[in-house]
Design a protein around this motif. Structure first.
Motif, PDB file in Angstrom:
ATOM      1  N   ILE A   9       0.838  -1.202   0.000  1.00  9.55           N
ATOM      2  CA  ILE A   9       0.000   0.000   0.000  1.00  9.55           C
ATOM      3  C   ILE A   9       0.869   1.246   0.000  1.00  9.55           C
ATOM      4  N   ALA A  10       1.931   1.257   0.817  1.00 13.48           N
ATOM      5  CA  ALA A  10       2.823   2.413   0.888  1.00 13.48           C
ATOM      6  C   ALA A  10       3.446   2.707  -0.467  1.00 13.48           C
ATOM      7  N   ALA A  11       3.813   1.660  -1.193  1.00 10.12           N
ATOM      8  CA  ALA A  11       4.425   1.852  -2.510  1.00 10.12           C
ATOM      9  C   ALA A  11       3.425   2.437  -3.500  1.00 10.12           C
ATOM     10  N   ILE A  12       2.188   1.969  -3.453  1.00 19.11           N
ATOM     11  CA  ILE A  12       1.167   2.449  -4.390  1.00 19.11           C
ATOM     12  C   ILE A  12       0.860   3.924  -4.173  1.00 19.11           C
ATOM     13  N   ALA A  64      -5.636  -1.673  14.732  1.00 15.50           N
ATOM     14  CA  ALA A  64      -5.323  -1.261  13.357  1.00 15.50           C
ATOM     15  C   ALA A  64      -3.911  -1.698  12.993  1.00 15.50           C
ATOM     16  N   ALA A  65      -3.746  -2.170  11.763  1.00 20.81           N
ATOM     17  CA  ALA A  65      -2.425  -2.602  11.312  1.00 20.81           C
ATOM     18  C   ALA A  65      -1.486  -1.413  11.166  1.00 20.81           C
ATOM     19  N   ALA A  66      -2.031  -0.277  10.760  1.00 25.18           N
ATOM     20  CA  ALA A  66      -1.270   0.960  10.585  1.00 25.18           C
ATOM     21  C   ALA A  66      -2.260   2.073  10.294  1.00 25.18           C
ATOM     22  N   CYS A  67      -1.747   3.281  10.197  1.00 24.37           N
ATOM     23  CA  CYS A  67      -2.570   4.434   9.830  1.00 24.37           C
ATOM     24  C   CYS A  67      -2.036   5.047   8.536  1.00 24.37           C
ATOM     25  N   LEU A  68      -2.917   5.663   7.785  1.00 24.51           N
ATOM     26  CA  LEU A  68      -2.550   6.443   6.600  1.00 24.51           C
ATOM     27  C   LEU A  68      -2.704   7.897   7.003  1.00 24.51           C
ATOM     28  N   VAL A  84      -6.350  12.141   0.704  1.00 24.01           N
ATOM     29  CA  VAL A  84      -7.388  11.952  -0.305  1.00 24.01           C
ATOM     30  C   VAL A  84      -6.769  11.505  -1.629  1.00 24.01           C
ATOM     31  N   ARG A  85      -5.649  12.099  -1.991  1.00 24.98           N
ATOM     32  CA  ARG A  85      -4.943  11.694  -3.206  1.00 24.98           C
ATOM     33  C   ARG A  85      -4.463  10.250  -3.081  1.00 24.98           C
ATOM     34  N   ALA A  86      -4.028   9.875  -1.902  1.00 25.81           N
ATOM     35  CA  ALA A  86      -3.567   8.500  -1.679  1.00 25.81           C
ATOM     36  C   ALA A  86      -4.702   7.503  -1.876  1.00 25.81           C
ATOM     37  N   ILE A  87      -5.887   7.852  -1.410  1.00 29.35           N
ATOM     38  CA  ILE A  87      -7.044   6.977  -1.606  1.00 29.35           C
ATOM     39  C   ILE A  87      -7.325   6.810  -3.093  1.00 29.35           C
ATOM     40  N   SER A  88      -7.223   7.906  -3.838  1.00 35.42           N
ATOM     41  CA  SER A  88      -7.436   7.856  -5.278  1.00 35.42           C
ATOM     42  C   SER A  88      -6.416   6.939  -5.952  1.00 35.42           C
ATOM     43  N   LEU A  89      -5.163   7.025  -5.547  1.00 30.94           N
ATOM     44  CA  LEU A  89      -4.116   6.172  -6.118  1.00 30.94           C
ATOM     45  C   LEU A  89      -4.379   4.700  -5.830  1.00 30.94           C
ATOM     46  N   LEU A  90      -4.833   4.411  -4.608  1.00 30.92           N
ATOM     47  CA  LEU A  90      -5.161   3.024  -4.258  1.00 30.92           C
ATOM     48  C   LEU A  90      -6.254   2.480  -5.159  1.00 30.92           C
ATOM     49  N   GLY A  91      -7.332   3.262  -5.277  1.00 27.72           N
ATOM     50  CA  GLY A  91      -8.449   2.815  -6.103  1.00 27.72           C
ATOM     51  C   GLY A  91      -8.040   2.617  -7.552  1.00 27.72           C
ATOM     52  N   THR A  92      -7.251   3.552  -8.077  1.00 33.08           N
ATOM     53  CA  THR A  92      -6.818   3.483  -9.467  1.00 33.08           C
ATOM     54  C   THR A  92      -5.985   2.232  -9.727  1.00 33.08           C
ATOM     55  N   PRO A 142     -13.442   4.637  -3.845  1.00 31.38           N
ATOM     56  CA  PRO A 142     -12.278   4.007  -4.486  1.00 31.38           C
ATOM     57  C   PRO A 142     -11.747   2.784  -3.746  1.00 31.38           C
ATOM     58  N   LEU A 143     -11.952   2.728  -2.441  1.00 27.20           N
ATOM     59  CA  LEU A 143     -11.401   1.626  -1.649  1.00 27.20           C
ATOM     60  C   LEU A 143     -12.083   0.298  -1.945  1.00 27.20           C
ATOM     61  N   LEU A 144     -13.259   0.343  -2.586  1.00 25.55           N
ATOM     62  CA  LEU A 144     -13.937  -0.899  -2.954  1.00 25.55           C
ATOM     63  C   LEU A 144     -13.015  -1.775  -3.800  1.00 25.55           C
ATOM     64  N   PHE A 145     -12.266  -1.173  -4.701  1.00 26.71           N
ATOM     65  CA  PHE A 145     -11.432  -1.960  -5.615  1.00 26.71           C
ATOM     66  C   PHE A 145     -10.278  -2.653  -4.898  1.00 26.71           C
ATOM     67  N   ALA A 146      -9.787  -2.051  -3.820  1.00 24.73           N
ATOM     68  CA  ALA A 146      -8.716  -2.682  -3.050  1.00 24.73           C
ATOM     69  C   ALA A 146      -9.220  -3.877  -2.251  1.00 24.73           C
ATOM     70  N   GLN A 147     -10.519  -4.005  -2.135  1.00 23.00           N
ATOM     71  CA  GLN A 147     -11.099  -5.090  -1.347  1.00 23.00           C
ATOM     72  C   GLN A 147     -11.537  -6.274  -2.195  1.00 23.00           C
ATOM     73  N   LEU A 148     -11.254  -6.232  -3.504  1.00 26.67           N
ATOM     74  CA  LEU A 148     -11.688  -7.291  -4.408  1.00 26.67           C
ATOM     75  C   LEU A 148     -10.578  -8.307  -4.631  1.00 26.67           C
ATOM     76  N   ASP A 149     -10.980  -9.493  -5.089  1.00 30.76           N
ATOM     77  CA  ASP A 149      -9.959 -10.502  -5.417  1.00 30.76           C
ATOM     78  C   ASP A 149      -9.675 -10.559  -6.914  1.00 30.76           C
TER      79      ASP A 149
END
Length: 456
Positions: A9-12, A64-68, A84-92, A142-149
């Motif tokens: 996640i940190a890298a993304i 919590a495993a960590a905080c953003l 907020v930008r980080a959330i967008s990057l995760l989703g993308t 956007p976080l929905l996509f990070a929760q998919l397989d």
């Protein structure tokens, strides 16, 4: 959700990890420290009233495993310039790993019902993912996509907005291949100024769908032509008119929790049970069946699957209290959704009185007085003989209009939520009470309180 290594996640998000174990895994996301489950990534958002960074320690204490975060904080965290930008990057990034259809759903009202119906109708195609709860904003969707397989046949994404460009930003992340605009109503008039501008903002979803994709619009919407302008995808229409591609031919309201509808989709007719009451719910079902069918779901199977959909709380939620039926439809409210709920209230048989609690409809701007007055008259026309008004616009504008249209009716006002609770408690067995208001009015609190206080 599959666990994700926090360093991934940190890298993304181009963040710097601090005090994070190499083996740390995130198994969910949380924005409220009180809702953190072990393994969640706690996302520190600075709001107008609270700053999530101030609650990071409590989130870590809850597992919590960590905080953003966007500023240094004690404990394990990923430091970024803009959360907020980080959330967008995760989703993308995680959207790239989805090979199935992505269907966006937006509109002034009815979004959640259509989302639930559509997710159910698509099940014949395989595994389906959808927006859960109210995670439909640029912060949460956007976080929905990070929760998919990645193996889902389709993903249904609910898209909310407060202003121009926000749907477009969500679409840049979600890259929808299909979409539904449920309607163009009055919500967000305060921010956008006119329904025309609301229509243009909603159209951002349809504009984002590629030429080979599918869009759906309400056939009787006053702004259907505006919605269709500059749209390149295959556009279909759902509604009650003969010209609709998905037409509701009939709708029989069986009770407060179901209807039976006959819907014709692209020439094929199907009868189905809609797991909610009212013609507006049959319309939502038609929208879902139109999109599901055009994405390849056999119509009969889609209709059968739709019947098993479950709507979230506070969307025409039926509660029984000592012989009184309370219909809690208070997740949100706008003139169109209030009219639809009132139409259902008038149609469902009632042994006692039809009663209503109206809380303010928010974000209507300069039109608030006029629209509350119109709704007050509609309440009387629906056969409501006892109504309680809560909030300044409801009291100042809806109450007088109701009282004028129904001289022998009982019109009351409430100055606090305890008085709303007292009104609910005053109902008699056989009565039906519709509770409707915007989210900011939090009318559900009245059901949690002991009745007290006088009514005026």
């Amino acid at each position: 959700m599959r666990p994700i290594n926090v360093y991934e996640i940190a890298a993304i998000v181009n963040g710097r990890p601090f005090a994070i174990l190499d083996s740390a895994l995130a198994s969910g996301f949380a924005f409220d420290h009180r809702e953190v489950a072990p393994g969640d990534l706690f996302i520190c958002i600075r709001g107008s009233r609270f700053d999530g960074h101030d609650f990071a320690a409590q989130a870590i204490a809850r597992g919590a495993a960590a905080c953003l975060a966007s500023r240094p904080i004690p404990g394990p965290h990923i430091l970024v310039n803009d959360v907020v930008r980080a959330i967008s990057l995760l989703g993308t990034e995680y959207r790239k790993r989805v090979s199935g259809e992505v269907v966006g759903v937006t509109g002034s009202y009815g979004k959640t019902s259509v989302k639930e119906f559509l997710a159910a109708a698509l099940r014949p195609l395989g595994a389906i993912a959808k927006t859960e709860g109210n995670r439909n904003t640029e912060l949460t969707a956007p976080l929905l996509f990070a929760q998919l397989d990645g193996a889902e046949a389709a993903v249904v994404v609910e898209m909310a907005m407060r202003g121009k460009g926000q749907i477009g930003e969500l679409c840049r992340i979600a890259r929808p291949t299909a979409g539904v605009v449920t309607n163009v109503g009055h919500a967000h008039l305060e921010a956008l100024g006119s329904r025309l501008e609301i229509a243009k903002a909603k159209r951002e979803l349809l504009e984002a769908i590629p030429n080979y994709g599918h869009g759906a619009v309400w056939a009787e919407d006053e702004f259907r032509d505006v919605l269709a302008k500059h749209v390149g995808c295959h556009l279909g229409y759902f509604g009650f008119s003969d010209s609709a591609d998905a037409r509701v031919e009939s709708c029989e309201i069986v009770g407060w929790e179901r209807s039976v509808a006959t819907i014709r989709v692209d020439g094929e007719r199907v009868e189905l049970e809609v797991p909610a009451s009212g013609k507006h719910m049959a319309l939502n079902a038609a929208a879902a069946l139109l999109v599901a069918s055009r994405l390849g779901a056999p119509l009969g199977e889609a209709a059968q699957s739709l019947a098993s959909a479950q709507l979230p709380a506070m969307r025409m939620q039926v509660l029984q209290r000592q012989g009184v039926t309370i219909v809690l439809d208070a997740y949100n409210a706008a003139p169109g959704s209030v009219a639809a709920s009132l139409e259902t209230l008038a149609a469902v048989p009632c042994e006692g009185k039809r009663r209503m609690v109206l809380g303010d409809m928010l974000e209507l701007g300069r039109a608030a007085a006029e629209l509350h007055g119109l709704v007050g008259a509609q309440i009387a026309a629906a056969g409501v003989t006892s109504a309680l008004f809560y909030g300044p616009n409801s009291i100042q504008h809806a109450l007088p209009a109701y009282a004028s249209a129904c001289a022998n009716c009982e019109a009351r006002s409430a100055s606090n939520i305890d008085e709303v609770a007292a009104f609910l408690h005053s109902a008699s067995p056989g009565d039906v009470v519709l509770v409707k208001g915007s989210r900011g009015m939090a009318l559900e609190r009245a059901l949690e309180r002991r009745p007290q206080g006088a009514l005026t």
